[in-house]
Design an enzyme around this catalytic site. Structure first.
Site, PDB file in Angstrom:
ATOM      1  N   HIS A  92       0.844  -1.200   0.000  1.00  0.00           N
ATOM      2  CA  HIS A  92       0.000   0.000   0.000  1.00  0.00           C
ATOM      3  C   HIS A  92       0.886   1.260   0.000  1.00  0.00           C
ATOM      4  O   HIS A  92       0.595   2.234  -0.688  1.00  0.00           O
ATOM      5  CB  HIS A  92      -0.874   0.054   1.253  1.00  0.00           C
ATOM      6  CG  HIS A  92      -1.893  -1.038   1.375  1.00  0.00           C
ATOM      7  ND1 HIS A  92      -1.952  -1.892   2.444  1.00  0.00           N
ATOM      8  CD2 HIS A  92      -2.911  -1.403   0.554  1.00  0.00           C
ATOM      9  CE1 HIS A  92      -2.970  -2.737   2.288  1.00  0.00           C
ATOM     10  NE2 HIS A  92      -3.552  -2.477   1.143  1.00  0.00           N
TER      11      HIS A  92
ATOM     12  N   LYS B 262     -16.109  -6.955   6.323  1.00  0.00           N
ATOM     13  CA  LYS B 262     -14.858  -7.726   6.187  1.00  0.00           C
ATOM     14  C   LYS B 262     -14.365  -8.210   7.557  1.00  0.00           C
ATOM     15  O   LYS B 262     -13.348  -8.888   7.641  1.00  0.00           O
ATOM     16  CB  LYS B 262     -13.771  -6.858   5.537  1.00  0.00           C
ATOM     17  CG  LYS B 262     -13.648  -7.071   4.039  1.00  0.00           C
ATOM     18  CD  LYS B 262     -12.411  -6.384   3.466  1.00  0.00           C
ATOM     19  CE  LYS B 262     -11.478  -7.337   2.779  1.00  0.00           C
ATOM     20  NZ  LYS B 262     -10.356  -6.661   2.100  1.00  0.00           N
TER      21      LYS B 262
ATOM     22  N   ARG C 142      -2.001  -5.335  -8.497  1.00  0.00           N
ATOM     23  CA  ARG C 142      -0.832  -6.164  -8.186  1.00  0.00           C
ATOM     24  C   ARG C 142      -0.583  -7.214  -9.244  1.00  0.00           C
ATOM     25  O   ARG C 142       0.547  -7.580  -9.525  1.00  0.00           O
ATOM     26  CB  ARG C 142      -1.039  -6.863  -6.830  1.00  0.00           C
ATOM     27  CG  ARG C 142      -1.001  -5.930  -5.656  1.00  0.00           C
ATOM     28  CD  ARG C 142      -1.581  -6.586  -4.445  1.00  0.00           C
ATOM     29  NE  ARG C 142      -2.982  -6.935  -4.670  1.00  0.00           N
ATOM     30  CZ  ARG C 142      -3.721  -7.644  -3.854  1.00  0.00           C
ATOM     31  NH1 ARG C 142      -3.201  -8.118  -2.751  1.00  0.00           N
ATOM     32  NH2 ARG C 142      -4.986  -7.893  -4.118  1.00  0.00           N
TER      33      ARG C 142
ATOM     34  N   SER D  39      -3.016  -7.916   2.954  1.00  0.00           N
ATOM     35  CA  SER D  39      -3.131  -7.774   4.410  1.00  0.00           C
ATOM     36  C   SER D  39      -3.433  -9.114   5.066  1.00  0.00           C
ATOM     37  O   SER D  39      -2.925  -9.423   6.143  1.00  0.00           O
ATOM     38  CB  SER D  39      -4.235  -6.768   4.750  1.00  0.00           C
ATOM     39  OG  SER D  39      -3.916  -5.525   4.184  1.00  0.00           O
TER      40      SER D  39
HETATM   41  N1  COA Z   1      -0.239  -4.050  -1.532  1.00  0.00           N
HETATM   42  C1  COA Z   1      -0.604  -5.003  -0.682  1.00  0.00           C
HETATM   43  N2  COA Z   1      -1.862  -5.439  -0.553  1.00  0.00           N
HETATM   44  C2  COA Z   1      -2.782  -4.859  -1.322  1.00  0.00           C
HETATM   45  C3  COA Z   1      -2.484  -3.867  -2.239  1.00  0.00           C
HETATM   46  C4  COA Z   1      -1.144  -3.454  -2.326  1.00  0.00           C
HETATM   47  N3  COA Z   1      -0.750  -2.511  -3.165  1.00  0.00           N
HETATM   48  N4  COA Z   1      -3.614  -3.495  -2.862  1.00  0.00           N
HETATM   49  C5  COA Z   1      -4.596  -4.252  -2.355  1.00  0.00           C
HETATM   50  N5  COA Z   1      -4.088  -5.071  -1.426  1.00  0.00           N
HETATM   51  C6  COA Z   1      -4.785  -6.079  -0.644  1.00  0.00           C
HETATM   52  C7  COA Z   1      -5.462  -5.515   0.554  1.00  0.00           C
HETATM   53  O1  COA Z   1      -4.575  -5.516   1.660  1.00  0.00           O
HETATM   54  C8  COA Z   1      -6.595  -6.465   0.750  1.00  0.00           C
HETATM   55  O2  COA Z   1      -6.108  -7.603   1.418  1.00  0.00           O
HETATM   56  P1  COA Z   1      -7.075  -8.563   2.220  1.00  0.00           P
HETATM   57  O3  COA Z   1      -8.308  -8.771   1.434  1.00  0.00           O
HETATM   58  O4  COA Z   1      -6.231  -9.756   2.334  1.00  0.00           O
HETATM   59  O5  COA Z   1      -7.335  -7.895   3.519  1.00  0.00           O
HETATM   60  C9  COA Z   1      -6.949  -6.902  -0.655  1.00  0.00           C
HETATM   61  O6  COA Z   1      -5.810  -6.639  -1.428  1.00  0.00           O
HETATM   62  C10 COA Z   1      -8.082  -6.164  -1.208  1.00  0.00           C
HETATM   63  O7  COA Z   1      -7.781  -4.819  -1.052  1.00  0.00           O
HETATM   64  P2  COA Z   1      -8.617  -3.721  -1.738  1.00  0.00           P
HETATM   65  O8  COA Z   1      -8.929  -4.138  -3.115  1.00  0.00           O
HETATM   66  O9  COA Z   1      -7.958  -2.427  -1.516  1.00  0.00           O
HETATM   67  O10 COA Z   1      -9.960  -3.842  -0.996  1.00  0.00           O
HETATM   68  P3  COA Z   1     -10.331  -3.390   0.387  1.00  0.00           P
HETATM   69  O11 COA Z   1     -11.266  -4.406   0.860  1.00  0.00           O
HETATM   70  O12 COA Z   1      -9.198  -3.062   1.271  1.00  0.00           O
HETATM   71  O13 COA Z   1     -11.092  -2.013   0.085  1.00  0.00           O
HETATM   72  C11 COA Z   1     -12.748  -0.604  -0.867  1.00  0.00           C
HETATM   73  C12 COA Z   1     -12.094  -1.967  -0.877  1.00  0.00           C
HETATM   74  C13 COA Z   1     -13.021  -0.102   0.538  1.00  0.00           C
HETATM   75  C14 COA Z   1     -11.862   0.386  -1.551  1.00  0.00           C
HETATM   76  C15 COA Z   1     -14.025  -0.753  -1.677  1.00  0.00           C
HETATM   77  O14 COA Z   1     -14.747  -1.873  -1.227  1.00  0.00           O
HETATM   78  C16 COA Z   1     -14.909   0.456  -1.559  1.00  0.00           C
HETATM   79  O15 COA Z   1     -14.681   1.446  -2.219  1.00  0.00           O
HETATM   80  N6  COA Z   1     -15.924   0.343  -0.695  1.00  0.00           N
HETATM   81  C17 COA Z   1     -16.856   1.416  -0.449  1.00  0.00           C
HETATM   82  C18 COA Z   1     -18.215   1.081  -1.102  1.00  0.00           C
HETATM   83  C19 COA Z   1     -18.098   1.361  -2.552  1.00  0.00           C
HETATM   84  O16 COA Z   1     -17.995   2.485  -2.983  1.00  0.00           O
HETATM   85  N7  COA Z   1     -18.109   0.295  -3.326  1.00  0.00           N
HETATM   86  C20 COA Z   1     -17.914   0.368  -4.734  1.00  0.00           C
HETATM   87  C21 COA Z   1     -19.218   0.274  -5.421  1.00  0.00           C
HETATM   88  S1  COA Z   1     -18.941  -0.407  -6.978  1.00  0.00           S
END
Ligand code: COA
Length: 161
Positions: free
Chosen positions: A17, A41, A90, A128
């Site tokens: 991140h 989550k 990624r 994560s």
């Molecule tokens: N390095 C390491 N890990 C990474 C990464 C990076 N560069 N990018 C993503 N990841 C990991 C995260 O740690 C996470 O790991 P985990 O699932 O093992 O905990 C996984 O990849 C997914 O991460 P991410 O895609 O960022 O999802 P998230 O669950 O952390 O967040 C939101 C998603 C909050 C951004 C998204 O659901 C959101 O915008 N929610 C609000 C509601 C909304 O607007 N929805 C969209 C409607 S279409």
């Protein structure tokens, strides 16, 4: 000045991140790290703990702000006058989900674009949940998370076991 948000659960924030953030902060005038409540989550860390970890790992950036949000990312972006949502790609396996989310977000607000950054290849397989799992089973995550986050993981997971 372009304002961007970088939304995520950050449970916890990892070097992957932070790699994305560094790239985004050098391109955009201001970046809000938007820590999502994301209770569905079932995060290991509370929202306050996740924010504190992000704060401690990003204090060197003068153009990065930390905030929290609940609800739609596009709505949060609108509230802080951001026109860009930052996401990390990624691997090809991230693409389907990200493509769908980016198009749906654009459908909801055509003034907001999603911009993707690719992290350093060292972080391609990092997430994560893998970091949490490694610590849970006694492994070393020093190369994947900052020292403060590592210690918080050990504290949290030891107190749970
Ligand atoms: N390095 C390491 N890990 C990474 C990464 C990076 N560069 N990018 C993503 N990841 C990991 C995260 O740690 C996470 O790991 P985990 O699932 O093992 O905990 C996984 O990849 C997914 O991460 P991410 O895609 O960022 O999802 P998230 O669950 O952390 O967040 C939101 C998603 C909050 C951004 C998204 O659901 C959101 O915008 N929610 C609000 C509601 C909304 O607007 N929805 C969209 C409607 S279409």
């Amino acid at each position: 000045m372009k304002i961007a948000i970088y939304p995520g659960t950050f449970d916890p924030v990892t070097n992957g991140h932070l790699d994305i953030l560094q790239r985004a902060a050098s391109v955009f005038g201001e970046v809000y790290i938007a820590v999502a409540h994301n209770l569905h989550k079932n995060p290991l860390f509370t929202i306050d703990e996740r924010i504190e970890m992000v704060k401690r790992c990003t204090s060197q950036y003068s153009n990065v702000k930390i905030d929290q949000f609940d609800g739609l990312a596009v709505e949060y972006a609108r509230q802080v006058s951001a026109s860009v949502i930052i996401r990390g790609l990624r691997a090809i396996s991230d693409f389907d989900y990200e493509f769908q989310m980016a198009l749906m977000n654009r459908h909801m607000n055509d003034n907001i674009d999603t911009v993707f950054f690719m992290p350093h290849e060292d972080y391609t397989y990092l997430s994560s949940s893998t970091v949490r799992e490694i610590v849970r089973f006694g492994g070393d995550v020093s190369e994947f998370v900052p020292e403060y986050v590592k210690n918080e993981l050990i504290r949290k997971l030891r107190s749970k076991s």
